[in-house]
Design a protein around this motif. Sequence first.
Motif, short mmCIF file in Angstrom:
data_model
loop_
_atom_site.label_atom_id
_atom_site.label_comp_id
_atom_site.label_asym_id
_atom_site.label_seq_id
_atom_site.Cartn_x
_atom_site.Cartn_y
_atom_site.Cartn_z
N GLU A 54 0.84 -1.20 0.00
CA GLU A 54 0.00 0.00 0.00
C GLU A 54 0.87 1.24 0.00
OE1 GLU A 54 -3.19 2.32 2.89
OE2 GLU A 54 -2.72 0.21 3.24
N GLY A 102 -2.54 5.56 -0.25
CA GLY A 102 -3.64 4.74 0.24
C GLY A 102 -4.07 3.68 -0.74
N ASP A 105 -8.62 14.82 2.56
CA ASP A 105 -8.59 14.99 4.02
C ASP A 105 -7.93 16.31 4.43
OD1 ASP A 105 -5.77 12.72 4.56
OD2 ASP A 105 -5.94 14.56 3.43
N ARG A 131 -3.67 8.91 7.37
CA ARG A 131 -4.40 7.72 6.95
C ARG A 131 -5.59 7.45 7.87
NH1 ARG A 131 -1.73 1.69 6.70
NH2 ARG A 131 -3.62 0.53 6.30
N ARG A 183 -8.27 9.84 7.02
CA ARG A 183 -8.92 9.52 5.75
C ARG A 183 -9.90 8.36 5.90
NH1 ARG A 183 -4.66 8.75 3.27
NH2 ARG A 183 -4.54 6.49 3.17
N GLU A 184 -9.53 7.35 6.69
CA GLU A 184 -10.40 6.19 6.87
C GLU A 184 -11.68 6.54 7.61
OE1 GLU A 184 -7.93 3.40 8.86
OE2 GLU A 184 -6.93 2.70 7.04
N HIS A 185 -11.62 7.54 8.50
CA HIS A 185 -12.80 7.91 9.29
C HIS A 185 -13.42 9.23 8.82
CE1 HIS A 185 -12.27 4.70 12.28
NE2 HIS A 185 -10.98 4.89 12.12
N GLU A 186 -12.98 9.73 7.65
CA GLU A 186 -13.56 10.93 7.04
C GLU A 186 -13.49 12.13 7.98
OE1 GLU A 186 -17.45 9.94 5.74
OE2 GLU A 186 -16.77 8.50 4.22
N VAL A 222 -12.76 -1.07 11.11
CA VAL A 222 -11.32 -0.89 10.89
C VAL A 222 -10.85 -1.98 9.95
CG1 VAL A 222 -9.06 -0.78 11.98
CG2 VAL A 222 -11.06 0.07 13.21
N PRO A 223 -10.32 -1.63 8.79
CA PRO A 223 -9.89 -2.65 7.82
C PRO A 223 -8.76 -3.50 8.39
CG PRO A 223 -10.03 -0.48 6.79
CD PRO A 223 -10.14 -0.27 8.26
#
Length: 495
Positions: free
Chosen positions: A20, A66, A148, A187, A190-193, A271-272
């Motif tokens: 990634e 990402g 973000d 990061r 970004r994942e949680h906006e 959570v990925p």
Amino acid sequence: MAQVLEFKLPDLGEGLTEGEIVRWLVAVGDVVAVDQPVVEVETAKAMVEVPCPYGGVVTARFGEEGTELPVGAPLLTVAVGASQGPTEADGAAPEPAAAPSPAPVAAPEPVAPTAAGATAGPGEASGNVLVGYGTGAPAARRRRVRPDGWARPSRAAAHSGPAGPVNGTAGAPPQGPVPVVSPLVRRLAREHEVDLRGLTGSGPDGLILRCDVERVIRESAAIAASTTASASAVSAAVPVAVPAPEPVVTASPAPAPVSVAGAVHAGATRVPLRGVRGAVADKLARSRREIPDATCWVDADATELMAARAAMNAAGGAKISLLALLARICTAALARHPELNATVDMAAREVVRLPAVHLGFAAQTDRGLVVPVVRDAQLRSAESLSAEIARLTEAGRAGRLTPADLTGGTFTLNNYGVFGVDGSTPIINHPEAAMLGVGRIVPKPWVHRGELAVRQVVQLSLTFDHRVCDGGTAGGFLRHVADCVEQPAVLLRTL
């Protein structure tokens, strides 16, 4: 004439098939040298910097931060032998700003296909926008703004003129860079906006730290939960007239089963499981499926071991860590019980006993739990083990561990006592055959030389693969470890 060469994501070793993109270290138009790191990539093992084997001008980048790319996918293209125009470093003054006009078009980056199969324009693949800096500003003076709110200014951005139109929209000023301390914080946002542009950091000079983003995430979850509860209360308070149902002659179909994992819960956060966390999850699940493990444990008086360590450190020289002494005890015990330094080959139905002890030790970092490996631990002294453990621990906390540092272990030492707990039944680090757990060392009442005394007591636990040995072998190993903890002089027999 310049030759454009394509650099692909190289094989990162240890069976890794993808990585990634965490952070680009170069932009389109930058000049790179041979073997210069161009991108930070996170694999299932570690975060690594990938160097480019070509020297020249970067003409295109493939993938945004990402994005996950498979090994062999294009990373960037480099124009080798391209002539470099005058730069500010050569003494050329920056171009003056003129009347506002459409900003010149920069060299486009590779365009990612959209979900419908259409082609997105530059910056549209992930919501990025290109920000111009006035009439006649070269492409190198542009910067890419992420959704973000994070922006990486170019090297010449500080000398650029007033801002021009943004994506053809007049009057939209560019957003300034957000002071974020690490790519992992960006990061997480970004994942949680989480919009970092409206967030004030608690770090030095307003730096946004991980705790700041986590606080916003918790507050957002609490607001969502309270909103859902209020809506439910209003719905319950309003009476609704429900007509009496008419009798149904035909049988109703059975309701479809509802997946618990897919159920929606108010305020739930997903959570990925990818990167290091995903690799750990896969390995632990495989260990539980394949290894019939058992655990035995014993309490030991560590008073003499603590005194021996204090005497070593008082003699001068490099400090010896307690974990290094426990590692030295492990290698001595494995020399007496080599059955536990092994792995199981079920395809051949064989137990493979390994000649070298590659000792893994669990270390907690900001990126999660990692298990660095000390190579040939059976050949190292306590001082050498202490230095190597310190080096690997520091590399793990800084995110500099390589895949080679995290693989190939044959036995694992887990010091969970640092978390303030006494005991545990750890999961074996597949495909190893055993793991030694060490709890905290605390003063406890203990019968010492026939009298009750307060001694430094530790609980030791051994989880082992019952296919490689029986309880007698495992008990003998653990008893020898306990004897060495209680009487460190026992180690002199193996020196």
